[in-house]
Design an enzyme around this catalytic site. Structure first.
Site, PDB file in Angstrom:
ATOM      1  N   GLY A  17       0.779  -1.231   0.000  1.00  0.00           N
ATOM      2  CA  GLY A  17       0.000   0.000   0.000  1.00  0.00           C
ATOM      3  C   GLY A  17       0.811   1.280   0.000  1.00  0.00           C
ATOM      4  O   GLY A  17       0.391   2.276   0.580  1.00  0.00           O
ATOM      5  N   ARG A  58     -15.588 -17.767  -9.684  1.00  0.00           N
ATOM      6  CA  ARG A  58     -15.209 -16.384  -9.984  1.00  0.00           C
ATOM      7  C   ARG A  58     -16.437 -15.523 -10.215  1.00  0.00           C
ATOM      8  O   ARG A  58     -16.458 -14.344  -9.870  1.00  0.00           O
ATOM      9  CB  ARG A  58     -14.289 -16.369 -11.213  1.00  0.00           C
ATOM     10  CG  ARG A  58     -13.504 -15.084 -11.381  1.00  0.00           C
ATOM     11  CD  ARG A  58     -12.680 -14.788 -10.131  1.00  0.00           C
ATOM     12  NE  ARG A  58     -11.887 -13.605 -10.257  1.00  0.00           N
ATOM     13  CZ  ARG A  58     -10.553 -13.594 -10.157  1.00  0.00           C
ATOM     14  NH1 ARG A  58      -9.893 -14.712  -9.943  1.00  0.00           N
ATOM     15  NH2 ARG A  58      -9.890 -12.463 -10.239  1.00  0.00           N
ATOM     16  N   ASN A  74      -5.794   3.389 -12.779  1.00  0.00           N
ATOM     17  CA  ASN A  74      -4.771   2.431 -12.395  1.00  0.00           C
ATOM     18  C   ASN A  74      -3.397   3.083 -12.530  1.00  0.00           C
ATOM     19  O   ASN A  74      -3.197   3.968 -13.353  1.00  0.00           O
ATOM     20  CB  ASN A  74      -4.857   1.200 -13.305  1.00  0.00           C
ATOM     21  CG  ASN A  74      -3.807   0.152 -12.975  1.00  0.00           C
ATOM     22  OD1 ASN A  74      -3.702  -0.296 -11.834  1.00  0.00           O
ATOM     23  ND2 ASN A  74      -3.012  -0.240 -13.959  1.00  0.00           N
ATOM     24  N   HIS A 110       0.556   2.198 -13.390  1.00  0.00           N
ATOM     25  CA  HIS A 110       1.410   1.157 -13.970  1.00  0.00           C
ATOM     26  C   HIS A 110       2.852   1.663 -13.985  1.00  0.00           C
ATOM     27  O   HIS A 110       3.098   2.809 -14.382  1.00  0.00           O
ATOM     28  CB  HIS A 110       0.957   0.812 -15.391  1.00  0.00           C
ATOM     29  CG  HIS A 110       1.765  -0.295 -16.009  1.00  0.00           C
ATOM     30  ND1 HIS A 110       1.606  -1.616 -15.636  1.00  0.00           N
ATOM     31  CD2 HIS A 110       2.756  -0.275 -16.936  1.00  0.00           C
ATOM     32  CE1 HIS A 110       2.470  -2.359 -16.315  1.00  0.00           C
ATOM     33  NE2 HIS A 110       3.178  -1.573 -17.109  1.00  0.00           N
ATOM     34  N   ASP A 155      -3.931  -2.408 -19.329  1.00  0.00           N
ATOM     35  CA  ASP A 155      -3.126  -1.183 -19.463  1.00  0.00           C
ATOM     36  C   ASP A 155      -3.404  -0.457 -20.780  1.00  0.00           C
ATOM     37  O   ASP A 155      -2.518   0.193 -21.337  1.00  0.00           O
ATOM     38  CB  ASP A 155      -1.621  -1.499 -19.361  1.00  0.00           C
ATOM     39  CG  ASP A 155      -1.253  -2.217 -18.066  1.00  0.00           C
ATOM     40  OD1 ASP A 155      -1.865  -1.906 -17.029  1.00  0.00           O
ATOM     41  OD2 ASP A 155      -0.381  -3.093 -18.100  1.00  0.00           O
TER      42      ASP A 155
END
Length: 208
Positions: free
Chosen positions: A12, A66, A108, A110, A151
Site C-alpha cells: 500500500g 469467480r 490504475n 502502472h 493497461d
C-alpha cells in the site's frame, strides 16, 4: 467532494501517498471512503485503519466461483458509493460489469511509460526486469483510466525516471515509486476531483 475507493493487494505505498496527499491538502476536494484488498494480510489494510479509513478483504479464494466473487465484489464496491475507484497495485482481474459501470471513473497506476512494458504479464518487478534487460535509458510510470484491455485505457499522466548504472530491478522499482508513482497518482486524483480531466475519443484532455 470526490469519494475515492482504493483497491490494493500488497503493502500500500501508493495508498499511503494518497492518504498523505489528502491529509496534507495537496489532493483537494477528496475523501477516501474505503480500502478493499484481496489479501487479508496486506499491510495496506493496516495503513487504512491507522488513518480511520474503512478497510476490508474480499478474496476470490473465499468464493465457490469467480462469477460469485465478481458479483459480491461489485456489491461491496457499490456499497461505498465511490465517485472514483483507484487501483493501486490491485492484482485481481476487474469484472467487465464493473468496468462498464465505472467507465472513466476507475484509474490504475502502472510502473512504466505505456505503451512500453505493459499488458498481460507485466506487473511488479517483472516490468523493471524487462526494462533493464532491454537496456532502456528512461523508464517511468503511467496513470490511466481502466478499460476492458490490460493497461490500454486513456492515459491521464506520465512521468519519466532515468535508469542509472548498476540498477537492479529492486533499486529501479523503488526509484520509479519515489520519483513517479507517488507523485502522479495523487496529482491525477486531484485533477479528477476538481473536474479537470475529460475523455474525448479515447484520449484524455486535461484543463489548466
Amino acid at each position: 467532494m470526490l469519494r475515492v475507493l482504493v483497491c490494493v493487494s500488497g503493502g500500500g505505498t501508493n495508498l499511503q501517498a494518497i492518504i498523505d496527499g489528502v491529509e496534507a491538502g495537496t489532493i483537494t476536494n477528496t475523501e477516501i471512503v474505503g480500502v478493499i484488498s484481496n489479501n487479508k494480510n496486506a499491510f495496506a489494510l493496516e495503513r487504512a485503519k491507522k488513518h480511520g479509513i474503512s478497510a476490508e478483504c474480499i478474496s476470490p479464494k473465499d468464493y465457490e466461483s469467480r462469477d460469485i466473487f465478481n458479483k459480491q465484489f461489485l456489491e461491496r464496491v457499490n456499497a461505498y458509493k465511490p465517485d472514483l475507484i483507484v487501483l493501486a497495485g490491485f492484482l485481481v482481474v476487474i469484472p467487465p460489469e464493473m468496468i462498464a459501470e465505472y467507465r472513466n471513473r476507475m484509474i490504475n497506476i502502472h510502473p512504466s511509460l505505456i505503451p512500453a512494458f505493459c499488458g498481460t504479464g507485466y506487473y511488479g518487478l517483472k516490468v523493471h526486469e524487462a526494462a533493464l534487460k532491454r537496456g532502456v535509458k528512461v523508464v517511468g510510470a503511467t496513470v490511466h483510466f481502466v478499460d476492458e484491455g490490460t493497461d490500454t485505457g486513456p492515459i491521464i499522466l506520465q512521468k519519466a525516471v532515468e535508469v542509472q548504472n548498476g540498477d537492479t530491478p529492486e533499486i529501479l522499482q523503488k526509484r520509479v515509486m519515489e520519483q513517479a508513482e507517488w507523485k502522479i497518482m495523487p496529482e491525477a486524483i486531484d485533477l479528477i476531483a476538481n473536474g479537470k480531466v475529460t475523455v474525448e475519443d479515447g484520449r484524455t484532455v486535461i484543463c489548466d
